[in-house]
Each structure stands twice: as C-alpha cells, then as structure tokens.
Design a protein around this motif. Structure first.
Motif, PDB file in Angstrom:
ATOM      1  N   GLN A 209      47.622  70.240  55.616  1.00 50.14           N
ATOM      2  CA  GLN A 209      47.703  71.584  54.683  1.00 50.14           C
ATOM      3  C   GLN A 209      46.240  72.507  54.879  1.00 50.14           C
ATOM      4  N   THR A 210      45.419  71.807  54.955  1.00 52.70           N
ATOM      5  CA  THR A 210      43.868  71.938  55.097  1.00 52.70           C
ATOM      6  C   THR A 210      44.123  73.272  56.468  1.00 52.70           C
ATOM      7  N   LYS A 211      44.969  72.493  57.442  1.00 51.13           N
ATOM      8  CA  LYS A 211      44.655  73.207  58.965  1.00 51.13           C
ATOM      9  C   LYS A 211      45.694  73.918  58.375  1.00 51.13           C
TER      10      LYS A 211
ATOM     11  N   ARG B 294      45.187  80.328  59.002  1.00 51.18           N
ATOM     12  CA  ARG B 294      45.019  81.321  58.090  1.00 51.18           C
ATOM     13  C   ARG B 294      44.045  82.428  58.178  1.00 51.18           C
ATOM     14  N   SER B 295      43.463  81.578  57.605  1.00 51.90           N
ATOM     15  CA  SER B 295      41.893  82.550  57.399  1.00 51.90           C
ATOM     16  C   SER B 295      41.449  82.737  58.566  1.00 51.90           C
ATOM     17  N   ARG B 296      41.567  82.460  59.896  1.00 52.22           N
ATOM     18  CA  ARG B 296      41.262  82.253  60.589  1.00 52.22           C
ATOM     19  C   ARG B 296      41.834  83.706  61.757  1.00 52.22           C
ATOM     20  N   LEU B 297      43.150  83.755  61.541  1.00 49.01           N
ATOM     21  CA  LEU B 297      43.900  84.477  60.796  1.00 49.01           C
ATOM     22  C   LEU B 297      43.332  85.805  60.505  1.00 49.01           C
TER      23      LEU B 297
ATOM     24  N   ARG C 206      61.072  72.529  65.321  1.00 49.05           N
ATOM     25  CA  ARG C 206      59.594  72.078  64.594  1.00 49.05           C
ATOM     26  C   ARG C 206      58.654  72.890  64.047  1.00 49.05           C
ATOM     27  N   PHE C 207      58.283  73.975  64.730  1.00 49.34           N
ATOM     28  CA  PHE C 207      57.273  74.907  65.024  1.00 49.34           C
ATOM     29  C   PHE C 207      57.544  75.522  62.553  1.00 49.34           C
ATOM     30  N   LEU C 208      58.656  76.341  62.716  1.00 55.32           N
ATOM     31  CA  LEU C 208      59.641  76.772  61.411  1.00 55.32           C
ATOM     32  C   LEU C 208      59.544  75.497  60.501  1.00 55.32           C
ATOM     33  N   ARG C 209      59.247  74.568  60.718  1.00 50.48           N
ATOM     34  CA  ARG C 209      59.819  73.296  59.092  1.00 50.48           C
ATOM     35  C   ARG C 209      58.084  72.419  59.106  1.00 50.48           C
ATOM     36  N   SER C 210      56.872  73.006  59.652  1.00 52.04           N
ATOM     37  CA  SER C 210      56.011  72.613  60.114  1.00 52.04           C
ATOM     38  C   SER C 210      55.158  73.837  58.615  1.00 52.04           C
ATOM     39  N   ASN C 211      54.375  72.307  58.346  1.00 53.26           N
ATOM     40  CA  ASN C 211      53.220  72.588  57.500  1.00 53.26           C
ATOM     41  C   ASN C 211      52.637  73.705  57.691  1.00 53.26           C
ATOM     42  N   ILE C 212      51.756  74.006  58.464  1.00 51.61           N
ATOM     43  CA  ILE C 212      51.174  75.209  59.446  1.00 51.61           C
ATOM     44  C   ILE C 212      52.218  76.344  58.791  1.00 51.61           C
ATOM     45  N   TYR C 213      53.178  76.421  59.240  1.00 55.34           N
ATOM     46  CA  TYR C 213      54.072  77.726  58.952  1.00 55.34           C
ATOM     47  C   TYR C 213      54.225  78.030  57.507  1.00 55.34           C
ATOM     48  N   ARG C 214      54.591  76.847  57.180  1.00 60.25           N
ATOM     49  CA  ARG C 214      54.847  77.064  55.382  1.00 60.25           C
ATOM     50  C   ARG C 214      53.498  77.634  54.755  1.00 60.25           C
ATOM     51  N   THR C 215      52.901  76.942  55.087  1.00 58.50           N
ATOM     52  CA  THR C 215      51.699  76.581  54.602  1.00 58.50           C
ATOM     53  C   THR C 215      50.780  77.954  54.605  1.00 58.50           C
ATOM     54  N   LEU C 216      50.894  78.667  55.592  1.00 59.49           N
ATOM     55  CA  LEU C 216      51.091  80.432  56.073  1.00 59.49           C
ATOM     56  C   LEU C 216      51.987  81.733  54.844  1.00 59.49           C
TER      57      LEU C 216
ATOM     58  N   ASP D 208      53.535  80.183  52.432  1.00 60.54           N
ATOM     59  CA  ASP D 208      53.255  80.546  51.039  1.00 60.54           C
ATOM     60  C   ASP D 208      51.714  80.863  50.572  1.00 60.54           C
ATOM     61  N   SER D 209      50.470  80.471  51.124  1.00 62.23           N
ATOM     62  CA  SER D 209      49.063  81.452  50.498  1.00 62.23           C
ATOM     63  C   SER D 209      49.505  82.754  51.126  1.00 62.23           C
ATOM     64  N   ALA D 210      50.502  83.355  51.978  1.00 62.13           N
ATOM     65  CA  ALA D 210      50.492  84.516  52.077  1.00 62.13           C
ATOM     66  C   ALA D 210      51.012  85.506  50.928  1.00 62.13           C
ATOM     67  N   SER D 211      51.971  84.600  50.626  1.00 61.90           N
ATOM     68  CA  SER D 211      52.771  85.156  49.159  1.00 61.90           C
ATOM     69  C   SER D 211      51.543  85.250  48.007  1.00 61.90           C
ATOM     70  N   ASP D 212      51.360  84.128  47.569  1.00 58.86           N
ATOM     71  CA  ASP D 212      50.549  83.881  47.051  1.00 58.86           C
ATOM     72  C   ASP D 212      49.734  84.890  46.861  1.00 58.86           C
ATOM     73  N   TYR D 213      48.686  85.745  48.019  1.00 55.56           N
ATOM     74  CA  TYR D 213      47.778  86.515  48.293  1.00 55.56           C
ATOM     75  C   TYR D 213      47.986  88.119  48.113  1.00 55.56           C
ATOM     76  N   THR D 214      49.321  88.281  48.246  1.00 55.13           N
ATOM     77  CA  THR D 214      50.450  89.448  47.935  1.00 55.13           C
ATOM     78  C   THR D 214      50.298  89.368  45.982  1.00 55.13           C
TER      79      THR D 214
END
Length: 205
Positions: A26-28, A33-36, A185-195, A197-203
């Motif tokens: 999740q941290t990754k 997302r912060s870098r992007l 696997r990417f679509l199910r990954s924590n990296i994509y899901r976290t991105l 979720d965090s984007a949704s929270d940001y908006t």
C-alpha cells in the motif's frame, strides 16, 4: 568481564507477516501516485493524471499502454514482481519500428536478437535451462521473454535481412502473454487499487 545482553528473538506470526506485506504494498502504491502526480503537475492540464484516466486503464491493455502514466505504473508494477522483461522487449520493438536508417536498423536488429531471442541470450534462457517450464509441445516459459522454437528460428532468418517487421511475431506473442497474465494481475494489484482509492479521496477534498 563483558556481559552481552541479548533481547529475546521475536517470532513473527504468519498473520503479522501478511499484514506487513500489505502495508508495504500500500505504501508503494501511495508513493507511486505521489511521484506520478508530481510529474503530471509540471505537464499541461490536458495531460494531468486523473481518476477518469486511471479507470480507462481497466478497459484494455492497449488503453493502459497508450497512457504515459499508465505505462509508467504498469512498468513499476512489473518491476515490483521482477517480471518486467516482456514489457521491456515490447517497448524496444516499438522503438525499433521507428528507425529509418537501414544501417541502424541492421545494427539494432542484431542487438535485439542477441539480447532477447538467441538461445543463451542474456534475456532468454535456452530450452534445457533448469528453470524452464514446459507448457505444451515446443512451448516453454523462460526466465525472461517467452517464445516458441518456430518463432525464434523465423526471427533468426529475418535478422539476416532485417526490416521493421522482423520482430512482429515475437512482439505479438509477448503482448498476448501480458494481456492474459500480467495485465489482469495489475488490475487486481494493490498498486492499482491504491492509486484509484487515493485519487478518489483526493477528488472529494
């Protein structure tokens, strides 16, 4: 006399290990997302990373790879799994097809062949390699890119008189493998899901 004091060894419960792995993943995802977002903040508004764009990534692998940030995220995911050889090969083939000079085309074709295709190449394991896994007759999963004998032999002939399409069959096979395996696997990954979720929270802020 010196007395050494040691702390009792700490046993990690399997549940704690799983929780720690999830926390790291999740941290990754958040860090990525912060870098992007930092990268997109320097781009024109039309190129900035948005929730809508990230949702489009789930429509197809083609959508994902045509997005600058989608490509960067997918590569980061594959690198986190130590399995980025296929996307690396696919991108190199895309660049190869843009070469106009016949001399550079020949030189690059030989380099790609020696690096990815040729038996015992740095990015390809030969069929007798101890880590090879037989899928079906004449098809293997290698340590790196995955192609069959027929395709490898065909490319070996093509690079003798190279053209912009001499790696097309290998690229098609690699794309198909990513589409069926890495992409889901990417679509199910924590990296994509976290991105997402965090984007949704940001908006919502």
């Amino acid at each position: 006399m010196l007395i050494l004091v040691t702390s009792p060894s700490r046993e990690l419960h399997p549940l704690n290990i799983d929780m720690e792995d999830n926390r790291i993943k999740q941290t990754k995802g958040c860090d990525l997302r912060s870098r992007l977002q930092r990268r997109s903040s320097h781009a024109p508004n039309t190129e900035r990373l948005s929730t809508e764009e990230m949702i489009l990534w789930s429509q197809s692998l083609e959508r994902l790879l045509t997005s600058k940030y989608g490509m960067a995220t997918f590569q980061a995911f594959l690198k986190s799994e130590f399995s980025d050889e296929n996307i690396e090969f696919w991108l190199i083939c895309e660049d190869y097809k843009k070469i106009k000079s016949s001399f550079r085309l020949s030189s690059r074709a030989k380099k790609i062949y020696k690096t990815y295709i040729e038996a015992e190449a740095p990015k390809e394991a030969c069929c007798t390699h101890k880590h090879s896994i037989i899928l079906h007759k004449n098809m293997y999963i290698f340590d790196h890119i995955n192609i069959d004998h027929k395709t490898r032999d065909l490319i070996g002939q093509n690079v003798k008189t190279p053209s912009t399409v001499c790696f097309d069959e290998a690229q098609r096979i690699v794309y198909s493998l990513m589409e069926k395996d890495s992409y889901p696997r990417f679509l199910r990954s924590n990296i994509y899901r976290t991105l997402l979720d965090s984007a949704s929270d940001y908006t919502k802020m």
